[in-house]
Structures are given as structure tokens and as C-alpha cells.
Design a protein around this motif. Structure first.
Motif, PDB file in Angstrom:
ATOM      1  N   MET A 101     -27.163  10.752   8.708  1.00 20.18           N
ATOM      2  CA  MET A 101     -26.862  10.939  10.121  1.00 20.18           C
ATOM      3  C   MET A 101     -26.910   9.619  10.887  1.00 20.18           C
ATOM      4  O   MET A 101     -26.072   9.353  11.751  1.00 20.18           O
ATOM      5  N   PHE A 102     -27.882   8.785  10.566  1.00 24.97           N
ATOM      6  CA  PHE A 102     -27.994   7.514  11.295  1.00 24.97           C
ATOM      7  C   PHE A 102     -26.919   6.514  10.869  1.00 24.97           C
ATOM      8  O   PHE A 102     -26.428   5.736  11.695  1.00 24.97           O
ATOM      9  N   PHE A 103     -26.541   6.513   9.590  1.00 24.11           N
ATOM     10  CA  PHE A 103     -25.403   5.694   9.176  1.00 24.11           C
ATOM     11  C   PHE A 103     -24.144   6.155   9.909  1.00 24.11           C
ATOM     12  O   PHE A 103     -23.354   5.334  10.398  1.00 24.11           O
ATOM     13  N   ALA A 104     -23.931   7.467   9.979  1.00 23.60           N
ATOM     14  CA  ALA A 104     -22.746   7.998  10.661  1.00 23.60           C
ATOM     15  C   ALA A 104     -22.789   7.682  12.158  1.00 23.60           C
ATOM     16  O   ALA A 104     -21.763   7.331  12.759  1.00 23.60           O
ATOM     17  N   LEU A 105     -23.966   7.807  12.775  1.00 27.65           N
ATOM     18  CA  LEU A 105     -24.102   7.508  14.193  1.00 27.65           C
ATOM     19  C   LEU A 105     -23.777   6.042  14.465  1.00 27.65           C
ATOM     20  O   LEU A 105     -23.090   5.712  15.454  1.00 27.65           O
ATOM     21  N   ASP A 106     -24.252   5.156  13.601  1.00 26.93           N
ATOM     22  CA  ASP A 106     -23.998   3.727  13.759  1.00 26.93           C
ATOM     23  C   ASP A 106     -22.498   3.448  13.744  1.00 26.93           C
ATOM     24  O   ASP A 106     -21.969   2.742  14.608  1.00 26.93           O
ATOM     25  N   LEU A 154     -29.530   1.790  20.624  1.00 27.61           N
ATOM     26  CA  LEU A 154     -28.099   1.559  20.437  1.00 27.61           C
ATOM     27  C   LEU A 154     -27.246   2.406  21.385  1.00 27.61           C
ATOM     28  O   LEU A 154     -26.339   1.872  22.035  1.00 27.61           O
ATOM     29  N   PRO A 155     -27.485   3.709  21.511  1.00 26.39           N
ATOM     30  CA  PRO A 155     -26.690   4.477  22.484  1.00 26.39           C
ATOM     31  C   PRO A 155     -26.873   4.001  23.919  1.00 26.39           C
ATOM     32  O   PRO A 155     -25.908   3.984  24.694  1.00 26.39           O
ATOM     33  N   LEU A 156     -28.098   3.617  24.277  1.00 25.37           N
ATOM     34  CA  LEU A 156     -28.315   3.130  25.645  1.00 25.37           C
ATOM     35  C   LEU A 156     -27.521   1.855  25.912  1.00 25.37           C
ATOM     36  O   LEU A 156     -26.979   1.667  27.007  1.00 25.37           O
ATOM     37  N   LEU A 175     -27.765   9.711  21.890  1.00 25.62           N
ATOM     38  CA  LEU A 175     -29.149  10.106  22.179  1.00 25.62           C
ATOM     39  C   LEU A 175     -29.432  11.519  21.673  1.00 25.62           C
ATOM     40  O   LEU A 175     -30.527  11.805  21.179  1.00 25.62           O
ATOM     41  N   LEU A 176     -28.437  12.398  21.781  1.00 20.59           N
ATOM     42  CA  LEU A 176     -28.615  13.769  21.296  1.00 20.59           C
ATOM     43  C   LEU A 176     -28.792  13.798  19.781  1.00 20.59           C
ATOM     44  O   LEU A 176     -29.675  14.491  19.254  1.00 20.59           O
ATOM     45  N   VAL A 177     -27.963  13.016  19.064  1.00 17.53           N
ATOM     46  CA  VAL A 177     -28.074  12.956  17.602  1.00 17.53           C
ATOM     47  C   VAL A 177     -29.440  12.416  17.182  1.00 17.53           C
ATOM     48  O   VAL A 177     -30.084  12.944  16.265  1.00 17.53           O
ATOM     49  N   THR A 178     -29.898  11.367  17.853  1.00 19.72           N
ATOM     50  CA  THR A 178     -31.206  10.800  17.533  1.00 19.72           C
ATOM     51  C   THR A 178     -32.319  11.807  17.801  1.00 19.72           C
ATOM     52  O   THR A 178     -33.277  11.923  17.017  1.00 19.72           O
ATOM     53  N   ALA A 179     -32.206  12.554  18.898  1.00 24.67           N
ATOM     54  CA  ALA A 179     -33.220  13.564  19.214  1.00 24.67           C
ATOM     55  C   ALA A 179     -33.267  14.656  18.162  1.00 24.67           C
ATOM     56  O   ALA A 179     -34.340  15.199  17.843  1.00 24.67           O
ATOM     57  N   LEU A 180     -32.110  14.982  17.585  1.00 28.90           N
ATOM     58  CA  LEU A 180     -32.055  16.046  16.571  1.00 28.90           C
ATOM     59  C   LEU A 180     -32.464  15.552  15.185  1.00 28.90           C
ATOM     60  O   LEU A 180     -33.162  16.257  14.454  1.00 28.90           O
ATOM     61  N   ALA A 181     -32.022  14.344  14.812  1.00 23.39           N
ATOM     62  CA  ALA A 181     -32.256  13.846  13.451  1.00 23.39           C
ATOM     63  C   ALA A 181     -33.526  13.020  13.325  1.00 23.39           C
ATOM     64  O   ALA A 181     -34.109  12.941  12.235  1.00 23.39           O
ATOM     65  N   GLY A 182     -33.967  12.408  14.421  1.00 25.11           N
ATOM     66  CA  GLY A 182     -35.118  11.515  14.364  1.00 25.11           C
ATOM     67  C   GLY A 182     -36.401  12.152  13.865  1.00 25.11           C
ATOM     68  O   GLY A 182     -37.073  11.592  12.982  1.00 25.11           O
ATOM     69  N   PRO A 183     -36.786  13.327  14.372  1.00 27.92           N
ATOM     70  CA  PRO A 183     -38.051  13.933  13.916  1.00 27.92           C
ATOM     71  C   PRO A 183     -38.102  14.172  12.417  1.00 27.92           C
ATOM     72  O   PRO A 183     -39.144  13.965  11.788  1.00 27.92           O
TER      73      PRO A 183
END
Length: 372
Positions: A1-6, A69-71, A158-166
Motif C-alpha cells: 500500500m505504501f509503495f503504491a501510495l508513493d 508526503l501527502p501534506l 492521508l486516508l490511505v495512511t490512516a487505513l494502512a498505517g496501524p
């Protein structure tokens, strides 16, 4: 998810470069200097991220960068001069560089646990994210301002990070546990090992240069030199990302069948031929075909080079090759800008083919080093 988000966020930024260039009134060379802000911010952060990963863990640093990164991606569209653009790109580059080092460190740990050459699959996620980001950018380029588009991407990130980060934070990397061979990565490399790692780092740099050049200048080439519609110009990077994704999804099978040396040599040769077509073609559709072939050729060279450096020299090899590689991705666009002013953008883009051919030659030269 983080590779894709990047990949998603990076592509969203690059497809709006023509609009932001017009907004700031920058020439090709001043835009190249502004883009150097991404390079400077990323290189500085890459030097520090390894220490942060050792102290706090690669997963925690990945999540932190997933917020930064999103910010930072919303900032470039708020600028109205090349100077202010370069300054905010320092922030964007810092977040981007930190994300890449942290998530690659986490991926190396997982590849070691899986005991299969699956590194291309992680990079396929980056390319898939880039394809989606560029595709979305192409759809909205004609009707949505750069500011609104990048704010939308910031919210999605930010939404993706909130979902995948935990989930990532709950998983403790295997390398953090004490191991009998744990002191090994701290040992200094002998001169021969350093040379081999440097060789694979240069191979990574040669191919990442092309990826960065196409990301930042591909859409502008199609729009400015071939009179493509902004939406079609944005689709050029999406097509490049699509073929790179396909190449990386099949990368494990390719490596198991052809081996690493043939994969490097053939990939570089295919990319060189594709980029000559993409940069010098007289029509949009031929240029798009060249971009597609280039994506297939470059797909697996970077992950193979970084993976080989890690196998030969451990985590320090991964860090060195990754930094060189991403340095090529980030330093390439400013170099293209200066060459475009001195010659022309199509001629400047032929340097991508030149370096891809160089990676092919170096890959063949490294055929004996791969078993060192």
C-alpha cells in the motif's frame, strides 16, 4: 500500500508540472533548477533516514513519511515563482526521499523472510500507483485546477495512511530481533565489495534517471513538442507506468528463467531502443509506443540492482545502491531541463536511451560479480 501510495502521489504531481510551469512563468532551465529542490531535499533525508530506521524502525518511519508526503504535495500549486516552487519542493523531496528509503528497508526484511526474488513485486505496486495517479491526472487535467487536484491527492494520501498505517505499526520487522549474525551489517566493506556495490548502484542510477526524466518531462514533451492535448499528454506517463507495472509483476518469473545478468542486459537494450523512439518520434502515437517499450525495458533493472547489492553487502549495500539509484531519478529531471534549453527537449530525452544502454553494458560487465 505504501509503495503504491508513493507512486500515486508522485505521478499526481508530475502530470501537473506543465500547469505549474505556466503558473510560475518558469523557463525550462529555471524549472530544472526548481526541480532540483526535490533532489536536494530527498538526498539530505536519505542520509538521515537510515539512522531513523535503526532507531525507530523502518515501519514507523514509513508511516511518518506517509503523513508528510501527502501534506507536502499540496504545496507546489500554491507557488507563483520558480524560487518559491524550489523551496516547497525541498519539503516534498524530503518526504519523498524518506518514504523511499524507509519502505525499501521494510521490503528488504520481508523479501529475506520470504526467501524468493520478489523485490520487483513491491516496485510493481509503486508503478501501479503511478499508473493510477497519472490516469486520474489525465482525466481531471482539463477541468480541475492544479491546486484543487493536488489538495484532493493530499486527502486521499492521508486516508490511505490512516487505513494502512496501524497494520504496519503492529508488525515488528524480523530484523529488529537479536540474531547471531546481527553485528555483520556494521562491519566495514572491503574495497572489492565497495566497488561491486558501487557498480550496481550506478546501474540503478542509469535506469532511475530515465524513470525520473519521463515522469517530469514526458508529459511536457508530448504537449509542447507534439501538440498533444493535456489529457493525452498525461496519459503518456500512465502508459509508461502501466508497462513498467506489467514488467515488474512478471519480474520474479523472468529472473527465475533468465537469471539476473540476462535480465539486466536485455532490459537496458530494450529501454534504449524504446526511448530513442519515444524522444525522436514525429507523432504522438509513436512517442507513446516508445514510452511503453521503455517501461518494459526499465521495469526490473532497478529492483534487481538494489537486491544484488543487498545480497553482496547486506543492508549497507542496499542503502548505498538505493541512494545512488534514487539520486539518478531525482537528479535526472534538472539535467534534462538544462539540456532542453541548450539543445531541445527531444534531444535531451535521448540521454535516457544513452544511460539505459550504459546500464546494459554494465550489467554484462557485472556477470562475474553477481556470484561474488
Amino acid at each position: 500500500m505504501f509503495f503504491a501510495l508513493d507512486g500515486f502521489l508522485f505521478a499526481g504531481w508530475v502530470v501537473r508540472i506543465p500547469a505549474i510551469k505556466q503558473q510560475t512563468g518558469a523557463s525550462a532551465s529555471t524549472l530544472g533548477l526548481a526541480l532540483l529542490g526535490v533532489s536536494a531535499g530527498a538526498v539530505i533525508t536519505m542520509m538521515l533516514t537510515g539512522r531513523l530506521c535503526r532507531r525507530y524502525g523502518s515501519h514507523a518511519v514509513t508511516v511518518a513519511c506517509g503523513v508528510l508526503l501527502p501534506l507536502s504535495i499540496a504545496l507546489p500549486a500554491q507557488t507563483h515563482s520558480a524560487l518559491s516552487l524550489g523551496l516547497v519542493l525541498l519539503v516534498f523531496g524530503a518526504a519523498y526521499g524518506g518514504m523511499n528509503v524507509a519502505m525499501n528497508s521494510a521490503a528488504v526484511d520481508l523479501v529475506a523472510q520470504l526467501r524468493r526474488p520478489v523485490m520487483p513485486s513491491f516496485h510493481a505496486a509503486f508503478s501501479l500507483g503511478g499508473m493510477v495517479g497519472a490516469g486520474l491526472g489525465g482525466l481531471v487535467a482539463g477541468g480541475l485546477s492544479a491546486s484543487a487536484h493536488l489538495f484532493l491527492l493530499a486527502g486521499i494520501g492521508l486516508l490511505v495512511t490512516a487505513l494502512a498505517g496501524p497494520a504496519l505499526l503492529r508488525h515488528r520487522p524480523a530484523r529488529t530481533a537479536p540474531e547471531p549474525h546481527a553485528p555483520q551489517p556494521q562491519r566495514k566493506l572491503d574495497p572489492r565489495a565497495r566497488r561491486i556495490v558501487l557498480l550496481f548502484g550506478v546501474i540503478a542510477l542509469c535506469t532511475a534517471y530515465g524513470e525520473g526524466a519521463l515522469a517530469d518531462w514526458g508529459a511536457l514533451h508530448l504537449e509542447q513538442d507534439l501538440d498533444a492535448h493535456p489529457g493525452l499528454a498525461a496519459a503518456g506517463y500512465a502508459l509508461f507506468a502501466l508497462t513498467m507495472t506489467i514488467g515488474r509483476l512478471t519480474g520474479t518469473m523472468l529472473l527465475e528463467r533468465l537469471g539476473q545478468t540476462r535480465t539486466l542486459v536485455l532490459g537496458g537494450a530494450v529501454a534504449a531502443a524504446g526511448m530513442l523512439l519515444g524522444s525522436l518520434a514525429p507523432t504522438v502515437w509513436l512517442a507513446l509506443a516508445g514510452f511503453a517499450v521503455t517501461g518494459l525495458g526499465l521495469a526490473n533493472i532497478f529492483p534487481v540492482a538494489v537486491g544484488r547489492a543487498g545480497e553482496l553487502a547486506g543492508p549497507s549495500g542496499v542503502a548505498a545502491a538505493s541512494t545512488l539509484g534514487y539520486g539518478g531519478m531525482l537528479l535526472g529531471p534538472p539535467a534534462i531541463g538544462f539540456l532542453a534549453d541548450w539543445f531541445s527537449l527531444p534531444v535531451a530525452l535521448t540521454t535516457v536511451a544513452l544511460l539505459a544502454a550504459g546500464a546494459s553494458v554494465l550489467g554484462y560487465g557485472a556477470r562475474n560479480a553477481t556470484h561474488a
